[in-house]
Design an enzyme around this catalytic site. Structure first.
Site, PDB file in Angstrom:
ATOM      1  N   ASN A   9       0.863  -1.182   0.000  1.00 54.19           N
ATOM      2  CA  ASN A   9       0.000   0.000   0.000  1.00 54.19           C
ATOM      3  C   ASN A   9       0.900   1.232   0.000  1.00 54.19           C
ATOM      4  OD1 ASN A   9      -1.778   2.063   0.461  1.00 54.19           O
ATOM      5  ND2 ASN A   9      -2.345   1.427   2.538  1.00 54.19           N
ATOM      6  N   LYS A  11       0.056   4.232  -0.170  1.00 51.46           N
ATOM      7  CA  LYS A  11      -0.578   5.425   0.414  1.00 51.46           C
ATOM      8  C   LYS A  11      -0.351   6.614  -0.539  1.00 51.46           C
ATOM      9  CE  LYS A  11      -0.102   3.241   4.846  1.00 51.46           C
ATOM     10  NZ  LYS A  11      -0.053   3.348   6.299  1.00 51.46           N
ATOM     11  N   HIS A  94      -9.515   1.283   5.163  1.00 48.38           N
ATOM     12  CA  HIS A  94      -8.211   1.444   5.820  1.00 48.38           C
ATOM     13  C   HIS A  94      -8.368   2.401   7.007  1.00 48.38           C
ATOM     14  CE1 HIS A  94      -4.068   2.603   6.520  1.00 48.38           C
ATOM     15  NE2 HIS A  94      -3.719   1.505   5.883  1.00 48.38           N
ATOM     16  N   GLU A  96      -6.722   4.804   7.979  1.00 47.91           N
ATOM     17  CA  GLU A  96      -6.554   6.229   7.643  1.00 47.91           C
ATOM     18  C   GLU A  96      -7.816   6.788   6.998  1.00 47.91           C
ATOM     19  OE1 GLU A  96      -2.848   5.635   5.539  1.00 47.91           O
ATOM     20  OE2 GLU A  96      -1.985   5.010   7.459  1.00 47.91           O
ATOM     21  N   GLU A 166      -5.163  -4.743  10.653  1.00 50.76           N
ATOM     22  CA  GLU A 166      -4.100  -3.751  10.838  1.00 50.76           C
ATOM     23  C   GLU A 166      -4.321  -3.031  12.158  1.00 50.76           C
ATOM     24  OE1 GLU A 166      -2.191  -2.440   6.939  1.00 50.76           O
ATOM     25  OE2 GLU A 166      -4.028  -1.289   7.081  1.00 50.76           O
ATOM     26  N   GLY A 172       2.751   2.390  10.653  1.00 53.13           N
ATOM     27  CA  GLY A 172       3.700   3.484  10.473  1.00 53.13           C
ATOM     28  C   GLY A 172       4.462   3.868  11.729  1.00 53.13           C
ATOM     29  N   SER A 211       3.623  -2.127  10.146  1.00 54.51           N
ATOM     30  CA  SER A 211       5.081  -2.211  10.262  1.00 54.51           C
ATOM     31  C   SER A 211       5.623  -3.589   9.899  1.00 54.51           C
ATOM     32  CB  SER A 211       5.536  -1.785  11.665  1.00 54.51           C
ATOM     33  OG  SER A 211       5.147  -0.444  11.917  1.00 54.51           O
TER      34      SER A 211
HETATM   35  P1  13P Z   1       3.183   0.420   7.581  1.00 61.51           P
HETATM   36  O1  13P Z   1       3.644  -0.895   6.983  1.00 61.51           O
HETATM   37  O2  13P Z   1       3.933   1.601   7.071  1.00 61.51           O
HETATM   38  O3  13P Z   1       3.089   0.349   9.062  1.00 61.51           O
HETATM   39  O4  13P Z   1       1.670   0.630   7.045  1.00 61.51           O
HETATM   40  C1  13P Z   1       0.763  -0.375   7.206  1.00 61.51           C
HETATM   41  C2  13P Z   1      -0.446  -0.030   6.450  1.00 61.51           C
HETATM   42  O5  13P Z   1      -1.199   0.856   6.817  1.00 61.51           O
HETATM   43  C3  13P Z   1      -0.705  -0.762   5.198  1.00 61.51           C
HETATM   44  O6  13P Z   1      -1.988  -0.510   4.731  1.00 61.51           O
END
Ligand code: 13P
Length: 249
Positions: A9, A11, A94, A96, A166, A172, A211
């Protein structure tokens, strides 16, 4: 047997140059045949990603979609448009999107249905915040997010989803759920799906995200109920992402 899926992803990151770099790198390596790989890129890169990765086994996906088929919704992108630009999967819900863009369970469900209507595979994202985990509400929150969607689908629709767990506190942050913590929630999700249908639970791919890196992917993927990964930061570095894909084989 469930085929592992490693989905990157990006983002709101990356560039056309990075798309090209991934295309070259994936053309040069042989991925394990037993692993499916997908890259969820920003909308404007979908078409280029489809072409750059066209000779590889990597599929391309999007990160969200509108719940509407068309119309006066400035800035939105429909499921049919994604499909036309080469997307085969789409992330829905997601964390976010849920926290920064106010998508609640009803909005997530509407997007899952929109994706299904155009033969896109919805990757339904669920996960608890740190506060919810500390209040011992992880299962209630996660299973509630799962049920909000699965309750409203019929059996054939349910079988077309992928679920990504997640934990919000691991996204992140560099703070990964331990393999045991992740496995416990994955097992709970599979148990929840078994209440709809044993075959559904058995066949459903449950991805871990938060992560995931080249150096922790193997032990997470070794867990019996972890069928792949949803990778954020590490999916922006081609060598790291390739290493994660290789470790799923
Ligand atoms: P990270 O791998 O950067 O923690 O992000 C995870 C994520 O949100 C994947 O959709």
């Amino acid at each position: 047997m469930r085929m592992p899926l490693i989905a990157g992803n990006w983002k709101m990151n990356g560039s056309l140059a990075l798309v090209e770099e991934f295309g070259r790198a994936f053309a040069d390596v042989s991925l394990p045949v037993s692993v499916e790989v997908a890259l969820m890129v920003p909308f404007p890169f979908l078409d280029a990603a489809g072409r750059a990765l066209g000779e590889t086994s990597v599929t391309v996906g999007a990160q969200t979609l509108s719940d509407q088929p068309s119309g006066a919704f400035t800035g939105e992108v429909s499921a049919a448009m994604l499909r036309e630009c080469g997307a085969r999967l789409v992330l829905v819900g997601h964390s976010e999107r849920r926290t920064l863009f106010g998508e609640d369970d009803a909005a997530v469900l509407a997007r899952v249905k929109a994706a299904l209507s155009e033969e896109l595979t919805p990757v339904l994202c669920v996960g608890e915040t740190l506060e919810e985990r500390e209040a011992e509400r992880t299962e209630a929150v996660v299973l509630g997010q799962v049920e909000a969607v699965f309750d409203a689908l019929d059996a054939a629709e349910r079988a077309r989803l992928v679920v990504a767990y997640e934990p919000v506190w691991a996204i992140g942050t560099g703070r990964t759920a331990s393999p045991e913590q992740a496995q416990a929630v994955h097992a709970a999700i599979r148990g929840c799906l078994a209440r709809y249908d044993a075959g559904l639970a058995d066949g459903m791919r449950l991805l871990y995200g938060g992560s995931m890196k080249a150096d922790n992917a193997a032990e997470l993927l070794a867990q019996p109920d972890i069928d792949g990964g949803l990778v954020g930061g590490a999916s922006l570095k081609v060598d790291d992402f390739l290493a994660i894909c290789q470790s799923a084989g």
